[in-house]
Design an enzyme around this catalytic site. Structure first.
Site, short mmCIF file in Angstrom:
data_model
loop_
_atom_site.label_atom_id
_atom_site.label_comp_id
_atom_site.label_asym_id
_atom_site.label_seq_id
_atom_site.Cartn_x
_atom_site.Cartn_y
_atom_site.Cartn_z
N LYS A 114 41.79 42.75 0.12
CA LYS A 114 42.02 44.10 -0.41
C LYS A 114 43.46 44.47 -0.12
CE LYS A 114 39.45 47.30 -2.42
NZ LYS A 114 38.24 47.10 -3.22
P1 NAD Z 1 39.45 55.83 -9.77
O1 NAD Z 1 40.76 56.08 -9.16
O2 NAD Z 1 39.35 55.33 -11.16
O3 NAD Z 1 38.55 57.16 -9.67
C1 NAD Z 1 38.31 57.80 -8.46
C2 NAD Z 1 37.64 59.12 -8.76
O4 NAD Z 1 37.30 59.77 -7.52
C3 NAD Z 1 38.49 60.09 -9.53
O5 NAD Z 1 37.68 60.81 -10.45
C4 NAD Z 1 39.02 61.03 -8.44
O6 NAD Z 1 39.38 62.32 -8.95
C5 NAD Z 1 37.80 61.09 -7.55
N1 NAD Z 1 38.10 61.55 -6.18
C6 NAD Z 1 39.18 61.28 -5.41
N2 NAD Z 1 39.07 61.92 -4.24
C7 NAD Z 1 37.90 62.59 -4.27
C8 NAD Z 1 37.22 63.45 -3.38
N3 NAD Z 1 37.75 63.74 -2.18
N4 NAD Z 1 36.02 63.96 -3.75
C9 NAD Z 1 35.50 63.66 -4.96
N5 NAD Z 1 36.09 62.87 -5.86
C10 NAD Z 1 37.27 62.34 -5.52
O7 NAD Z 1 38.69 54.84 -8.76
P2 NAD Z 1 37.46 53.88 -9.06
O8 NAD Z 1 38.01 52.56 -9.47
O9 NAD Z 1 36.49 54.59 -9.93
O10 NAD Z 1 36.86 53.68 -7.59
C11 NAD Z 1 35.94 54.59 -7.03
C12 NAD Z 1 35.20 53.91 -5.90
O11 NAD Z 1 34.52 52.74 -6.41
C13 NAD Z 1 36.06 53.40 -4.76
O12 NAD Z 1 35.33 53.47 -3.55
C14 NAD Z 1 36.28 51.93 -5.11
O13 NAD Z 1 36.60 51.13 -3.98
C15 NAD Z 1 34.91 51.60 -5.66
N6 NAD Z 1 34.87 50.42 -6.52
C16 NAD Z 1 35.66 50.33 -7.63
C17 NAD Z 1 35.58 49.19 -8.42
C18 NAD Z 1 36.36 49.06 -9.70
O14 NAD Z 1 36.14 48.08 -10.41
N7 NAD Z 1 37.22 49.99 -10.04
C19 NAD Z 1 34.72 48.14 -8.06
C20 NAD Z 1 33.91 48.28 -6.94
C21 NAD Z 1 33.99 49.43 -6.18
#
Ligand code: NAD
Length: 419
Positions: free
Chosen positions: A109
């Protein structure tokens, strides 16, 4: 993570989860000692020329937890709270996740402590390219393959791919996944994580005998993962009653107009000013009465303080590490069915793996093939975890970790210790 540099609430949580599973597996203490800490952790300075001429030095990280099964694999996060401990925890979870779903990949990561919303496109590009150059000797298609995570997207991946390729003198699409289709990305990658979360919810509903057409859902986070979860849940007839992002949340007990929410988010890059439903806080969303709760934003959102007030029936962890170990114990008492992060959100890395394979072969698949293979892998993993949980009478998180850790430990035993 035994030493002070890796200590943070997230890394302590990841190690505690590991220790619980290792104890249950009776894992050899020498192996456990190796697996509790990353193979390699990098902290790099990322000097970036800002639009006003100043040079801002950002701090970047890449942590490589374990590559016994294959190249390190894991996202790059741009967020103000990024630190070595958080990245180390996320890298460790990637190792167990890849192993759990049977991928020939290890766990890594990375990230930069920054707020991407405060950076211009030019600043974001300069920072990304310099970060890539700083870690370039430690990544590679057979070494370590980054992907998107919070705050990064296909454009950021394209800049990483281009910087790496410029250094090598030829196009190397397989250096990152989650790229635009035009430069070697795969169909279905952007939607893969959210879609995977919904596949695991569908298996859970079958297992529990729940009719999804009668279900309500609340989703925290409206980014890559959260917005796709909302869209896919609505597609299968689930009534989405609450959504939120960093600007706050919206709730309507009768159901929110999902297509319109997606339009707002697409246009404004956030839900701010959304005219639907009543405004609620992110904290309140988690405590709503609903059938399915999906945290899809940050770690440690469900804690010992709010866990007693959760009212969902299924908790599907779209985010990594959204639930603390103390909260896990409370949820167990409340009979909430947990789909743990390393299973629920594994769709992203599964389709990243498909993208890497397609790039290496220069042979591309249809979206139907991608989605079918994704679903097959997640359904198989879901039932392996469920069986393990029933066989050993442990909760789903522990069962998933036990499977993931056991496979890595066995591979390490075969390979032995090079010393
Ligand atoms: P992203 O940046 O696309 O979206 C994140 C979202 O969370 C946004 O809508 C943002 O406004 C919101 N956010 C930020 N801080 C916040 C808070 N304090 N309270 C509520 N909402 C908040 O990110 P993502 O890729 O959707 O990732 C989200 C989660 O999923 C993370 O934990 C990431 O590690 C996990 N994840 C992502 C992927 C992927 O393929 N993108 C894969 C596995 C896990």
């Amino acid at each position: 993570m035994a030493t002070i540099e890796w200590r943070s609430p997230a890394s302590e949580m990841a190690v505690q989860q590991f220790d619980n599973a290792a104890a249950k597996l009776n894992l050899d203490s020498n192996l456990a000692g190796r697996l509790r800490r990353p193979d390699r952790a990098m902290i790099v300075s990322v000097p970036t020329r800002m639009d006003d001429g100043r040079v801002n030095v950002f701090t970047g990280y890449r942590v490589q937890h374990n590559d016994v099964l294959g190249p390190f694999k894991g996202g790059i996060r741009y967020h103000p709270a990024v630190n070595l401990g958080e990245v180390s925890a996320l890298a460790m979870w990637m190792t167990w996740k890849c192993s759990l779903v049977g991928l020939p990949l290890g766990g890594g990561k990375g990230g930069i402590a920054c707020d991407p919303a405060d950076l211009s496109r030019h600043e974001l590009q300069s920072m990304t390219r310099r970060f890539t150059a700083e870690i370039i000797n430690f990544i590679g298609p057979e070494v370590d393959v980054p992907a998107p995570d919070m705050g990064t997207n296909e454009q950021v991946m394209a800049w990483i791919m281009d910087t790496y390729s410029q250094h090598k003198g030829h196009a190397v699409p397989e250096i990152v996944t989650g790229k635009p289709i035009a430069i070697g990305g795969t169909l279905g990658r952007r939607e893969a994580t959210g879609r995977g979360v919904v596949y695991t919810i569908m298996e859970t509903a079958k297992h529990l005998g729940i009719d999804l057409l009668q279900c309500t859902a609340a989703v925290q986070g409206f980014g890559n993962v959260g917005s796709v979860v909302v869209k896919e849940l609505a597609n299968i007839g689930v009534n989405v009653i609450a959504v939120s992002d960093r600007t706050g949340g919206f709730f309507d007990a009768k159901g929110l107009p999902v297509a319109k929410l997606l339009e707002v988010a697409d246009k404004n890059h956030s839900l701010e000013g959304c005219p639907y439903g009543e405004k609620i806080s992110n904290a309140a969303l988690l405590e709503l009465k609903c059938d399915i709760l999906v945290p899809a934003a940050l770690e440690m959102q469900i804690t010992k303080e709010n866990a007693p007030r959760l009212q969902c029936r299924i908790l599907a962890e779209g985010a990594n590490g959204p639930t603390t170990p103390e909260a896990d114990a409370i949820l167990r008492e409340k009979d909430i069915f947990l789909i743990p992060d390393i299973l629920a959100n594994a769709g992203g890395v599964v389709v990243s793996y498909f993208e890497w394979v397609q790039d290496l072969q220069n042979f591309f698949w249809t979206e139907e093939e991608v989605n079918k293979k994704l679903r097959d892998i997640l359904v198989k993993a879901f039932h392996e975890v469920l069986n393990m949980s029933q066989k050993h009478k442990v909760e789903m998180r522990l069962a998933a970790l036990m499977i993931g850790i056991d496979r890595v430990a066995r591979a390490m035993l075969w390979r032995g210790l090079y010393a």
